[in-house]
Design a protein around this motif. Structure first.
Motif, mmCIF file in Angstrom:
data_model
loop_
_atom_site.group_PDB
_atom_site.id
_atom_site.type_symbol
_atom_site.label_atom_id
_atom_site.label_comp_id
_atom_site.label_asym_id
_atom_site.label_seq_id
_atom_site.Cartn_x
_atom_site.Cartn_y
_atom_site.Cartn_z
ATOM 1 N N THR A 134 0.828 -1.217 0.000
ATOM 2 C CA THR A 134 0.000 0.000 0.000
ATOM 3 C C THR A 134 0.855 1.258 0.000
ATOM 4 O O THR A 134 0.327 2.367 0.103
ATOM 5 N N GLU B 237 -18.652 0.552 1.034
ATOM 6 C CA GLU B 237 -17.823 1.387 0.179
ATOM 7 C C GLU B 237 -18.125 2.872 0.442
ATOM 8 O O GLU B 237 -17.226 3.723 0.390
ATOM 9 N N ARG C 104 -16.209 3.974 3.403
ATOM 10 C CA ARG C 104 -14.810 4.208 3.029
ATOM 11 C C ARG C 104 -14.651 5.583 2.396
ATOM 12 O O ARG C 104 -13.793 6.363 2.802
ATOM 13 N N ASP D 180 -6.182 7.857 2.103
ATOM 14 C CA ASP D 180 -6.404 6.701 1.253
ATOM 15 C C ASP D 180 -6.698 5.521 2.190
ATOM 16 O O ASP D 180 -5.906 5.237 3.078
ATOM 17 N N TYR E 178 -7.476 1.449 2.843
ATOM 18 C CA TYR E 178 -7.310 0.104 2.297
ATOM 19 C C TYR E 178 -8.126 -0.898 3.117
ATOM 20 O O TYR E 178 -8.085 -0.879 4.342
ATOM 21 N N ASN E 179 -8.851 -1.743 2.394
ATOM 22 C CA ASN E 179 -9.573 -2.820 3.058
ATOM 23 C C ASN E 179 -8.619 -3.953 3.399
ATOM 24 O O ASN E 179 -7.733 -4.278 2.617
ATOM 25 N N GLU F 174 -5.923 -5.131 0.158
ATOM 26 C CA GLU F 174 -6.009 -4.444 -1.128
ATOM 27 C C GLU F 174 -4.647 -3.900 -1.562
ATOM 28 O O GLU F 174 -3.880 -3.398 -0.743
ATOM 29 N N LYS G 255 -7.108 -1.487 -5.718
ATOM 30 C CA LYS G 255 -8.344 -1.633 -4.934
ATOM 31 C C LYS G 255 -9.458 -2.336 -5.699
ATOM 32 O O LYS G 255 -10.614 -1.939 -5.626
ATOM 33 N N GLU G 256 -9.075 -3.345 -6.441
ATOM 34 C CA GLU G 256 -10.076 -4.160 -7.126
ATOM 35 C C GLU G 256 -10.039 -5.558 -6.550
ATOM 36 O O GLU G 256 -9.657 -6.520 -7.206
ATOM 37 N N LEU H 266 -9.105 -8.022 -2.830
ATOM 38 C CA LEU H 266 -8.038 -8.182 -1.835
ATOM 39 C C LEU H 266 -7.173 -9.381 -2.212
ATOM 40 O O LEU H 266 -7.674 -10.506 -2.329
ATOM 41 N N ARG I 197 -14.491 -7.928 -1.695
ATOM 42 C CA ARG I 197 -14.853 -7.504 -0.341
ATOM 43 C C ARG I 197 -15.817 -8.558 0.233
ATOM 44 O O ARG I 197 -16.642 -9.119 -0.482
#
Ligand code: ZN
Ligand code: ZN
Lengths: 431, 431
Positions: free
Chosen positions: A122, A218, A221, A231, A233-234, A249, A253-254, A256, A323
């Motif tokens: 990240t 989302e 977030r 920013d 991150y999940n 992520e 971010k598409e 994990l 997610r």
């Protein structure tokens, strides 16, 4: 794009799967030899690790459920003597006792390695200052992040949760650049900053946050990102699998990334246990491939997600999951079909004109009623639009679930507003 | 007698002092070169590390007080760039800001090494299970013990404080052998065990406890030892010096060994700053000899103790200090003499017939009135015994403090009973 362990993170799929197979065989052999409970389960299922020929063969091995964690409690699933473990973590169990997960020194180091990959992925680096506002203690959340950050050389402020005044002072005094925090507490801290007239973009050095321990949307977030100018991150994890750092992520971010050299993942139908192909939503099942003290084989996480197998732009070859969409315990059956409330939600949230609130009402085993609040401006007397919207909803839900629902369109505010976790499914059926 | 690092723990005094000198010279040079605040202080005092000829020369260098910790806050006393520190710990300061102590990776490892020495010294070993019931977070207590125990290979249960029901379940389920806990919470846990009818000697596997973070008396130690059937070790530490593990009792429990290869200790008169010889009570002053990120030179701990320089039966050559006798801020002056309430307490608690409560009342600078509750059965009409007891008290206090007190004998229950910290000195003097 920086990497913590570039070789392993970008290992070509074929090599990665070869590594997985070698580790899978090793761990299956290990638990078969050292854990009576596993040996008996394997024998009852008529499987033997020595006969494992491919990764696919894992599907013949029995699942491990949370109930298995209470067999020969607490040390029964160890593959080492209790003298070799140096850490206990627990999470609340279904019985009175907590689930107990033990770590050897190697396991602690390895869980830190995996978090180090996540952090560097990240953009975090030496010189960053991480304020760890999770609870330090028996839960894994704070500790695993702490050890991983320490490994990267990040300055850790072990703040723990609460005392918001102090949290803000720490951020100001020490120049915190990263928060590790629950989404609800992040929202609260952000609101206190606003009340105090502190502009995070000007007066703080926050760059990013890792949110965990609670489900969040989302929208949440985006809201926290905007409020704090950071920013987010999940991350995904569960105590049984080291805690945080199982999935994380990357900057795209598409989904994990799951560290597949350490975890073998499967998606199954939570009702039947049958394997589901990549892309389909089902229950995530994980096997630890690199754990020393307490390996878990085909552990049923109860978490619903799907595998994203397309290569990621970041270059990491480890596949991603979406997610977490919910818990498999939330599943219900209509017309013999397994349906997750999250499937309905995904459909609804993608349709223009649908507002926030909805409810699924089950009165019989043959019908699913979906009550949907829609935008107020649609109730303007022009019924054609409503009919068209209703048809769209019916068709899209049918397409996603294979069950044609009865849909009712409602004005905003009609459905009960829940405090805390929304109750999406009203099951009025008996038996 | 087991050792963690036998060579260093039993290093002959001459070699130990040689090592101390080399390290002292190194650290003085380091702060002189890298920390503007130290350089200025040294220059103002007319001292230069290059001229250091012996350990004794430390006495020419200026003290560091807690106020110095707020100069160029928070990173001003670092000898490394902030990117090199990986941990912040704080303790409550006198100003609004907390004292901030930073650790490099080497410092974290070193503080764990010192705790490992302490743990092994008390008999702890791989296979032990330590329930760490101190608060994990910005305070050092829980963390430093945690890392040290991990190094030894002890299983750590990061319980944190509170939730007594759970604490007891953890002890029962996982077979906890060691507690790290505050004295007040240990007493509470013991009382809950008794209420529940759980016999610690039969149903638990507890062997020993490390008590810290609060002052407590020898009587409290004995009481907890008896209630839990365990062995209790005193430990001493302060955040500014890594936290716990600066001083620790060995099994002989005749004072706490200070790891002199890491800390140079002095005892000074807290009023004048003049050095006091071994054996005399005064303020403990410590210099870190082996800290990388944030060395502290002649740090005034405010803690009162005395050095025990006789060799210890355990074979360790590192000198001991007595149990902390109080804070130098508690000191008062009568007839020009510095007196600590703890000196009076020590005398009183050693006299037969004296009960628990006492009070020191100061009405002028020439006289000290000591009000002492004595055993009820002494008020039986036979005045000779009372006269004798009073004479004994006067003489022993005079001998210990050089000031002859006015003593009043009281029946038990006459003096106010304090909740929490007892107020021993009533100073009615103005100016
Ligand atoms: Zn990626
Ligand atoms: Zn000793």
């Amino acid at each position: 794009m920086p990497f913590w362990n570039k070789e392993l993170e970008t290992l070509p799929r074929q090599k990665l799967e070869k590594l997985q197979f070698a580790r899978l065989k090793r761990v299956l052999t290990r638990v078969y030899q050292k854990v009576p409970h596993y040996r008996k389960k394997f024998q009852d299922a008529g499987v033997n690790p020595s006969k494992l020929k491919s990764l696919e063969d894992i599907k013949c091995f029995p699942f491990t459920t949370k109930e298995d964690l209470f067999v020969d409690y607490p040390y029964g699933l160890l593959t080492v003597t209790p003298e070799k473990v140096i850490r206990l973590h627990t999470s609340s169990g279904t019985t009175g006792k907590p689930k107990a997960i033990f770590f050897s020194k190697k396991d602690i180091n390895n869980s830190a390695e995996l978090i180090a990959r996540c952090l560097v992925m990240t953009g975090a680096t030496k010189g960053d200052i991480l304020q760890n506002s999770m609870t330090y203690g028996l839960f894994t959340g704070a500790f695993v992040m702490h050890y991983g950050a320490e490994k990267v050389g990040i300055l850790v402020i072990p703040a723990g949760p609460g005392n918001t005044e102090r949290q803000i002072n720490l951020m100001k005094d020490f120049g915190t650049t990263i928060l590790h925090i629950t989404p609800s507490y992040a929202l609260y801290v952000a609101s206190v900053l606003y009340e105090k007239g502190i502009d995070p973009r000007k007066e703080l050095k926050l760059k990013r946050a890792y949110l965990g321990a609670e489900p969040y949307s989302e929208e949440t977030r985006k809201k926290i990102e905007n409020m704090l100018g950071i920013d987010i991150y999940n991350c995904y994890g569960l105590t049984e699998m080291n805690g945080p750092g199982v999935g994380f992520e990357c900057p795209y971010k598409e989904g994990l990334h799951i560290w597949e050299d350490n975890f073998l993942m499967e998606i199954i139908n939570p009702e039947t246990g049958a394997p589901l192909p990549d892309g389909e939503i089902g229950e995530l099942v994980l096997t630890t491939l690199n754990r020393e003290a307490m390996p878990l084989i085909r552990y049923r996480t109860r978490d619903l997600t799907r595998i994203i197998s397309e290569p990621c732009k970041c270059g990491r070859t480890h596949r991603r999951i979406s997610r977490i969409l919910g818990r498999s315990d939330d599943m219900f059956i209509v017309k013999g079909v397994n349906i997750f409330p999250q499937q309905i939600e995904q459909v609804l949230m993608g349709i223009k004109g649908v507002a926030q609130n909805y409810q699924i009402v089950l009165e019989s085993y043959d019908e699913m009623i979906v009550k949907v609040e829609i935008d107020r401006e649609l109730f303007d007397g022009k019924i054609e639009k409503l009919i068209k919207l209703k048809e769209e909803i019916v068709e899209k839900i049918r397409s996603a679930t294979m069950v044609k629902p009865k849909v009712e369109l409602l004005e905003p505010g009609t459905l009960p507003v829940s405090e805390g976790k929304a109750k999406r499914v009203i099951d009025k059926r008996t038996i």
